[in-house]
Design a protein around this motif. Structure first.
Motif, PDB file in Angstrom:
ATOM      1  N   TRP A  33      47.558  28.503  34.769  1.00 47.58           N
ATOM      2  CA  TRP A  33      46.228  28.928  34.319  1.00 47.58           C
ATOM      3  C   TRP A  33      46.319  29.662  32.988  1.00 47.58           C
ATOM      4  O   TRP A  33      45.553  29.389  32.055  1.00 47.58           O
ATOM      5  CB  TRP A  33      45.598  29.828  35.380  1.00 47.58           C
ATOM      6  CG  TRP A  33      44.356  30.524  34.924  1.00 47.58           C
ATOM      7  CD1 TRP A  33      44.220  31.840  34.574  1.00 47.58           C
ATOM      8  CD2 TRP A  33      43.053  29.952  34.750  1.00 47.58           C
ATOM      9  NE1 TRP A  33      42.944  32.113  34.201  1.00 47.58           N
ATOM     10  CE2 TRP A  33      42.199  30.976  34.298  1.00 47.58           C
ATOM     11  CE3 TRP A  33      42.549  28.680  34.944  1.00 47.58           C
ATOM     12  CZ2 TRP A  33      40.862  30.753  34.043  1.00 47.58           C
ATOM     13  CZ3 TRP A  33      41.200  28.456  34.672  1.00 47.58           C
ATOM     14  CH2 TRP A  33      40.382  29.491  34.237  1.00 47.58           C
ATOM     15  N   LYS A  89      41.149  38.559  39.200  1.00 44.01           N
ATOM     16  CA  LYS A  89      40.255  37.515  38.693  1.00 44.01           C
ATOM     17  C   LYS A  89      41.057  36.307  38.214  1.00 44.01           C
ATOM     18  O   LYS A  89      40.675  35.154  38.450  1.00 44.01           O
ATOM     19  CB  LYS A  89      39.399  38.058  37.547  1.00 44.01           C
ATOM     20  CG  LYS A  89      38.391  37.039  36.997  1.00 44.01           C
ATOM     21  CD  LYS A  89      37.555  37.633  35.882  1.00 44.01           C
ATOM     22  CE  LYS A  89      36.500  36.629  35.423  1.00 44.01           C
ATOM     23  NZ  LYS A  89      37.098  35.357  34.953  1.00 44.01           N
ATOM     24  N   GLU A  90      42.186  36.560  37.537  1.00 41.81           N
ATOM     25  CA  GLU A  90      43.010  35.446  37.069  1.00 41.81           C
ATOM     26  C   GLU A  90      43.566  34.632  38.229  1.00 41.81           C
ATOM     27  O   GLU A  90      43.604  33.401  38.177  1.00 41.81           O
ATOM     28  CB  GLU A  90      44.167  35.982  36.222  1.00 41.81           C
ATOM     29  CG  GLU A  90      43.796  36.301  34.795  1.00 41.81           C
ATOM     30  CD  GLU A  90      45.018  36.610  33.970  1.00 41.81           C
ATOM     31  OE1 GLU A  90      45.199  35.977  32.912  1.00 41.81           O
ATOM     32  OE2 GLU A  90      45.806  37.476  34.379  1.00 41.81           O
ATOM     33  N   ASP A  93      40.756  32.610  39.632  1.00 43.97           N
ATOM     34  CA  ASP A  93      40.422  31.520  38.712  1.00 43.97           C
ATOM     35  C   ASP A  93      41.471  30.414  38.784  1.00 43.97           C
ATOM     36  O   ASP A  93      41.135  29.221  38.741  1.00 43.97           O
ATOM     37  CB  ASP A  93      40.320  32.043  37.278  1.00 43.97           C
ATOM     38  CG  ASP A  93      39.055  32.858  37.048  1.00 43.97           C
ATOM     39  OD1 ASP A  93      38.123  32.739  37.865  1.00 43.97           O
ATOM     40  OD2 ASP A  93      39.012  33.620  36.068  1.00 43.97           O
ATOM     41  N   ASN A  96      40.891  28.435  41.920  1.00 46.23           N
ATOM     42  CA  ASN A  96      39.726  27.559  41.829  1.00 46.23           C
ATOM     43  C   ASN A  96      39.975  26.400  40.880  1.00 46.23           C
ATOM     44  O   ASN A  96      39.428  25.309  41.059  1.00 46.23           O
ATOM     45  CB  ASN A  96      38.500  28.356  41.365  1.00 46.23           C
ATOM     46  CG  ASN A  96      38.033  29.346  42.409  1.00 46.23           C
ATOM     47  OD1 ASN A  96      38.198  29.118  43.609  1.00 46.23           O
ATOM     48  ND2 ASN A  96      37.471  30.458  41.975  1.00 46.23           N
TER      49      ASN A  96
END
Length: 234
Positions: A33, A89-90, A93, A96
């Motif tokens: 990511w 959050k990372e 993310d 997802n």
């Protein structure tokens, strides 16, 4: 220890945190990511108990990118279970963006009765079930991000599949240690099992044993060609 390799498949990164399969799965997703934020790329991942592999079809300058990507940005004095908001959050993310949360959501949707699996004796195919769950997942993420089923899927991935407490411990440990990045011409004994692990996920009419045997034969031929000139010189 990290290793990079260019092959016919693309550009490989091997990293060896020695933290276990679950933690490596989370680190691989997070690194992919972060790397994708630096430049557009698509990564294939493989993990085992010793390390992880990221494979990209486009060039990635891991020599300059990896030290930046491994930074966890943890504020001082934060206890391991309490993830900083930006790191959490990372991780969410990266989940997802990949298929971790979606696979977990598929099982939750099936158990909860959200997905109709067909009548007795006329069950839906796995592809139909996956398509239905994927549609619900995309709609919930876009229009109902606070949906309880989505929240449950994320919670189960964080606690069961990624072992989030150990994941943070490992990221802290990697940040504190010196990075030894090696550029390879062929897979090392640590990297070879990760290549085999990724082969298990591919569709082929050739058996895994045959493919591994062919790779071993190629590596042995290269090793023999390297050793013979040395013997002749001595």
């Amino acid at each position: 220890l990290a290793e990079t390799l260019k092959s016919r498949e693309g550009w490989h990164l091997f990293l060896y945190p020695f933290a276990g399969r679950h933690v490596h799965l989370g680190i691989a997703s997070l690194l992919a990511w972060r790397a994708a934020q630096l430049q557009p790329a698509t990564f294939s991942m493989a993990v085992n108990d010793y390390g992880l592999e990221l494979l990209s079809s486009t060039p990635v300058d891991w020599v300059n990118a990896l030290p930046r990507i491994l930074e966890t940005r943890l504020p001082p004095g934060v206890a391991p279970p309490e993830l900083p908001d930006d790191l959490l959050k990372e991780i969410l993310d990266s989940m997802n963006a990949g298929e971790l949360a979606q696979r977990r959501f598929r099982e939750i949707a099936r158990v909860s009765g959200l997905i109709f699996q067909g009548f007795p004796g006329a069950a839906k195919s796995m592809r139909q079930v996956q398509a239905s769950s994927g549609l619900f997942y995309d709609v919930f993420r876009k229009y109902d991000p606070g949906n309880l089923l989505l929240t449950q899927a994320e919670r189960e991935v964080l606690s069961q599949e990624l072992d989030i407490a150990r994941l943070q411990h490992t990221l802290e440990r990697l940040r504190e240690r010196e990075l030894d990045l090696r550029v390879l011409e062929r897979p090392t004994p640590f990297g070879f099992p990760l290549l085999v692990e990724r082969f298990r996920e591919k569709l082929s009419n050739e058996s895994l044993a045959d493919r591994v045997a062919r790779m071993v034969q190629n590596l042995e031929q290269v090793a023999d060609a390297t050793v013979k000139p040395r013997r002749a010189a001595s």
